[in-house]
Design a protein around this motif. Structure first.
Motif, mmCIF file in Angstrom:
data_model
loop_
_atom_site.group_PDB
_atom_site.id
_atom_site.type_symbol
_atom_site.label_atom_id
_atom_site.label_comp_id
_atom_site.label_asym_id
_atom_site.label_seq_id
_atom_site.Cartn_x
_atom_site.Cartn_y
_atom_site.Cartn_z
ATOM 1 N N ILE A 65 0.849 -1.198 0.000
ATOM 2 C CA ILE A 65 0.000 0.000 0.000
ATOM 3 C C ILE A 65 0.881 1.243 0.000
ATOM 4 C CG2 ILE A 65 -1.990 -1.094 1.091
ATOM 5 C CD1 ILE A 65 -1.079 0.329 3.719
ATOM 6 N N TRP A 66 0.270 2.329 -0.425
ATOM 7 C CA TRP A 66 0.961 3.603 -0.648
ATOM 8 C C TRP A 66 0.176 4.631 0.152
ATOM 9 C CZ3 TRP A 66 5.332 5.236 -2.684
ATOM 10 C CH2 TRP A 66 5.446 6.399 -3.436
ATOM 11 N N ARG A 67 0.721 4.996 1.325
ATOM 12 C CA ARG A 67 -0.040 5.801 2.270
ATOM 13 C C ARG A 67 0.707 7.089 2.593
ATOM 14 N NH1 ARG A 67 -4.206 4.481 5.599
ATOM 15 N NH2 ARG A 67 -4.116 2.217 5.648
ATOM 16 N N ARG A 68 -0.025 8.185 2.546
ATOM 17 C CA ARG A 68 0.561 9.470 2.921
ATOM 18 C C ARG A 68 -0.190 9.964 4.155
ATOM 19 N NH1 ARG A 68 1.311 13.549 -1.741
ATOM 20 N NH2 ARG A 68 -0.948 13.496 -1.826
ATOM 21 N N GLY A 69 0.544 10.039 5.278
ATOM 22 C CA GLY A 69 -0.134 10.345 6.531
ATOM 23 C C GLY A 69 -1.175 9.260 6.767
ATOM 24 N N HIS A 120 0.970 9.280 -8.874
ATOM 25 C CA HIS A 120 1.031 8.150 -7.944
ATOM 26 C C HIS A 120 1.068 6.805 -8.679
ATOM 27 C CE1 HIS A 120 0.563 10.621 -4.363
ATOM 28 N NE2 HIS A 120 -0.310 11.330 -5.059
ATOM 29 N N GLY A 121 0.295 6.694 -9.760
ATOM 30 C CA GLY A 121 0.330 5.444 -10.526
ATOM 31 C C GLY A 121 1.722 5.182 -11.076
ATOM 32 N N SER A 122 2.360 6.229 -11.588
ATOM 33 C CA SER A 122 3.729 6.086 -12.104
ATOM 34 C C SER A 122 4.680 5.681 -10.984
ATOM 35 C CB SER A 122 4.207 7.413 -12.710
ATOM 36 O OG SER A 122 3.391 7.788 -13.786
ATOM 37 N N ALA A 123 4.528 6.329 -9.827
ATOM 38 C CA ALA A 123 5.410 6.018 -8.700
ATOM 39 C C ALA A 123 5.236 4.563 -8.261
ATOM 40 C CB ALA A 123 5.116 6.963 -7.537
ATOM 41 N N LEU A 124 3.985 4.111 -8.216
ATOM 42 C CA LEU A 124 3.735 2.718 -7.821
ATOM 43 C C LEU A 124 4.276 1.745 -8.862
ATOM 44 C CD1 LEU A 124 0.146 2.974 -6.297
ATOM 45 C CD2 LEU A 124 2.242 2.330 -5.093
ATOM 46 N N LEU A 125 4.140 2.110 -10.115
ATOM 47 C CA LEU A 125 4.655 1.239 -11.179
ATOM 48 C C LEU A 125 6.182 1.127 -11.085
ATOM 49 C CD1 LEU A 125 3.857 -0.479 -13.591
ATOM 50 C CD2 LEU A 125 3.779 1.604 -14.989
ATOM 51 N N TYR A 175 -2.289 1.251 -4.192
ATOM 52 C CA TYR A 175 -1.737 -0.059 -3.800
ATOM 53 C C TYR A 175 -1.429 -0.849 -5.066
ATOM 54 C CZ TYR A 175 -6.740 -0.871 -4.429
ATOM 55 O OH TYR A 175 -8.034 -0.851 -4.929
ATOM 56 N N PHE A 176 -0.609 -1.885 -4.894
ATOM 57 C CA PHE A 176 -0.431 -2.834 -6.004
ATOM 58 C C PHE A 176 -0.234 -4.237 -5.463
ATOM 59 C CE2 PHE A 176 4.041 -1.369 -5.464
ATOM 60 C CZ PHE A 176 4.705 -2.581 -5.386
ATOM 61 N N ILE A 177 -0.516 -5.201 -6.321
ATOM 62 C CA ILE A 177 -0.309 -6.625 -6.023
ATOM 63 C C ILE A 177 0.568 -7.185 -7.127
ATOM 64 C CG2 ILE A 177 -1.399 -8.858 -5.566
ATOM 65 C CD1 ILE A 177 -2.608 -6.851 -3.718
ATOM 66 N N LEU A 178 1.668 -7.796 -6.725
ATOM 67 C CA LEU A 178 2.658 -8.292 -7.680
ATOM 68 C C LEU A 178 2.976 -9.744 -7.343
ATOM 69 C CD1 LEU A 178 5.032 -7.638 -9.793
ATOM 70 C CD2 LEU A 178 6.407 -7.126 -7.762
#
Ligand SMILES: CC(C)(COP(=O)(O)OP(=O)(O)OC[C@H]1O[C@@H](n2cnc3c(N)ncnc32)[C@H](O)[C@@H]1OP(=O)(O)O)[C@@H](O)C(=O)NCCC(=O)NCCS
Length: 157
Positions: free
Chosen positions: A55-59, A91-96, A65-68
């Motif tokens: 998961i990708w949480r700010r504060g 955010h999508g780019s950062a998660l990718l 989130y992603f599942i790999l």
């Protein structure tokens, strides 16, 4: 990573393992962004199977989130999602980027994923990262009119 983000770059979200306790928030995002969202059982199965669930949480805010799944030298990105309010902010780019890094670190030479032909936003994101189409899975996804194909995309890591 902050270079990719366009909103509040002074506060970069943290990538942390997804836990059962996160699932209510995850499901809230999931049901808001997909016509046929993953169920709690789908996420629980991924957690139980030991997939990379992050998961990708700010504060206090869950942004995405992603599942790999990484196996036999291949990575499969099974889910990549950004909360509606946080989309188009990097955010999508950062998660990718994180998923690619993680797959590579676990020995994957290629990253694969499926995407709906109608999902123009996701296709644009993947194209920007250099993914190319290597196949089609006919009728892979449910949709309102019956079934929709999946495009199979891949990127050499
Ligand atoms: C697809 C998704 C993960 C992209 O996340 P995001 O945080 O909005 O992506 P980014 O802000 O990093 O976008 C990077 C680039 O991808 C492209 N892009 C992303 N969303 C787009 C959209 N809706 N329409 C057109 N291009 C889009 C653009 O080129 C964008 O750059 P720009 O904003 O400078 O034009 C997000 O929209 C989402 O969660 N969608 C619903 C779930 C989903 O479809 N997941 C993918 C399943 S395969």
């Amino acid at each position: 990573m902050s270079a990719i983000l366009k909103d509040a770059p002074q506060q970069v979200p943290q990538l942390t393992p997804m836990r059962d306790a996160d699932l209510a928030e995850v499901l809230e995002i999931e049901s808001a962004i997909y016509s046929h969202p993953w169920t709690r059982g789908n996420f629980a199965d991924s957690l139980g199977a030991g997939y990379q669930c992050w998961i990708w949480r700010r504060g206090g805010e869950l942004c995405g989130y992603f599942i790999l799944l990484v196996a036999a030298g291949e990575g499969h990105l099974l889910n990549l999602s950004v909360a509606v309010a946080r989309q188009r902010s990097g955010h999508g780019s950062a998660l990718l980027v994180e998923a690619m890094r993680m797959a590579r670190a676990r020995g994957a030479q290629h990253l694969f994923l499926e995407v709906r032909p109608s999902n123009l936003g996701a296709k644009a994101l993947y194209r920007r990262f250099g993914f190319r189409q290597v196949g089609v899975r006919p009728g892979y996804y449910p949709d309102h009119a019956g079934r929709e194909d999946a495009l199979v995309l891949t990127l050499a890591l």
